[in-house]
Enzyme design. Sequence first.
Site, mmCIF file in Angstrom:
data_model
loop_
_atom_site.group_PDB
_atom_site.id
_atom_site.type_symbol
_atom_site.label_atom_id
_atom_site.label_comp_id
_atom_site.label_asym_id
_atom_site.label_seq_id
_atom_site.Cartn_x
_atom_site.Cartn_y
_atom_site.Cartn_z
ATOM 1 N N TYR A 232 -80.820 -40.824 -82.525
ATOM 2 C CA TYR A 232 -80.447 -39.745 -81.554
ATOM 3 C C TYR A 232 -79.682 -38.718 -82.274
ATOM 4 O O TYR A 232 -79.650 -37.516 -81.668
ATOM 5 C CB TYR A 232 -79.478 -40.422 -80.642
ATOM 6 C CG TYR A 232 -80.138 -41.216 -79.474
ATOM 7 C CD1 TYR A 232 -80.592 -40.401 -78.248
ATOM 8 C CD2 TYR A 232 -80.676 -42.537 -79.456
ATOM 9 C CE1 TYR A 232 -81.112 -41.033 -77.297
ATOM 10 C CE2 TYR A 232 -81.465 -43.018 -78.466
ATOM 11 C CZ TYR A 232 -81.522 -42.307 -77.281
ATOM 12 O OH TYR A 232 -82.368 -42.974 -76.288
ATOM 13 N N CYS B 179 -84.227 -46.411 -71.555
ATOM 14 C CA CYS B 179 -83.060 -46.401 -72.385
ATOM 15 C C CYS B 179 -82.818 -47.588 -73.350
ATOM 16 O O CYS B 179 -82.895 -48.903 -72.807
ATOM 17 C CB CYS B 179 -81.809 -46.479 -71.477
ATOM 18 S SG CYS B 179 -80.021 -46.759 -71.966
#
Length: 386
Positions: A229, A98
Amino acid sequence: MQSRRTAFLVLAQKQQPPSGGVNKGLGILEWTGKVVPQGLLVGGVKEAWKAAWQVMVRELAPQDRSGAYVRQTYAFDAKAQDVVPEPGRYHLYLGNACPWCHRVYLAYVLRGFSKETLGITQLGSDPTKARRGGWIFSRAHPDPVFGAQDLWEVYDRCQPGWTGRCTAPLLVDKIARKIVSNESADIVAILDGLPMPRCSEVLLRPESMAKEIDALCEQVYRDVNNGVYVSGFSTSQVAYDAAQTRLFSTLDMLEERLSRSRFLLGDRFTQADLWLFPTISRFDSVYAGIFRCGRKLVRADYPNLQAWLRDVWQLQVPGSGLQVPDTIDIDAARSSYYGSLFPVNPSGIVAAGPTQADLRLGQAAGRGAPGVAAACHMRVAAAAGA
């Protein structure tokens, strides 16, 4: 359920080729060719597959009406003034893959925190084992605070009946048994301002530069951190194209900026550099492939960004047991993205690289001394200037 599983196994067995043969699937195009036109069959399957894919992507990454990914807001957002500077009171949960966890871990390392002053646990990533989300604990890295099996259980212990998203990074108060924050920007601000014994004097956001830092951080977040993203989770060509335009326009701007100074806002590392580093360190190995961001590569098309990446990688915090390379295992992150994001990569096949070794992050950057005293703003100097 058992009958469906049996039927699936029978189909799978039928597709196995004879020894030395070739697997031609079920041969649907061959045995339906005279009954159903190939175009009709392929078109129908294509549309059904696309519809199922869109549903799965939206479950993973909520979309707006244009088909662009919309990042969700966070439920816990305590600020620096809400945190008591008490060694050992708080605990951080972070996941290697992450980038939002990575920015927190990078701040943790540059500030010189240790497990004695602020505990930290690395999460595993496996959505097939997690009861909600994808973060789990492993035998190598068990939960030392609640003894939880996955991150959902931590949320539920702190907030009984929790039904929201179970995201990392997560900062918890072990004494109050409550969540402090799951917003990475707020956690970075807490770490930057938290006075703890034996921490470094590194200052990520000097007050005199706050407006300038905040403005650049917002652009980096919108167009680069989140831009990859939005590119990867877009369900329409329009949304993808718009995200790509913003992404590479901003990368071009940052490349030019780094041709004039060591870091993004001069010759000292700031929070703006910390915001950018997690995305650039993953860019060629992860985002260029799985998120379709490969029009340009850092190591081929952005020489100043590449040198800056190596420069940050080689920063040194004297006396600390953790350094910048400890904040990310790029190869493990690549495996996690390709293996866990089923809607984006349904095959689960992991790209061979570029590997962390391929990026040659240890190669001399030639941009300045690696010690944080020379590379970062320091608290004592900032106080003297005030």
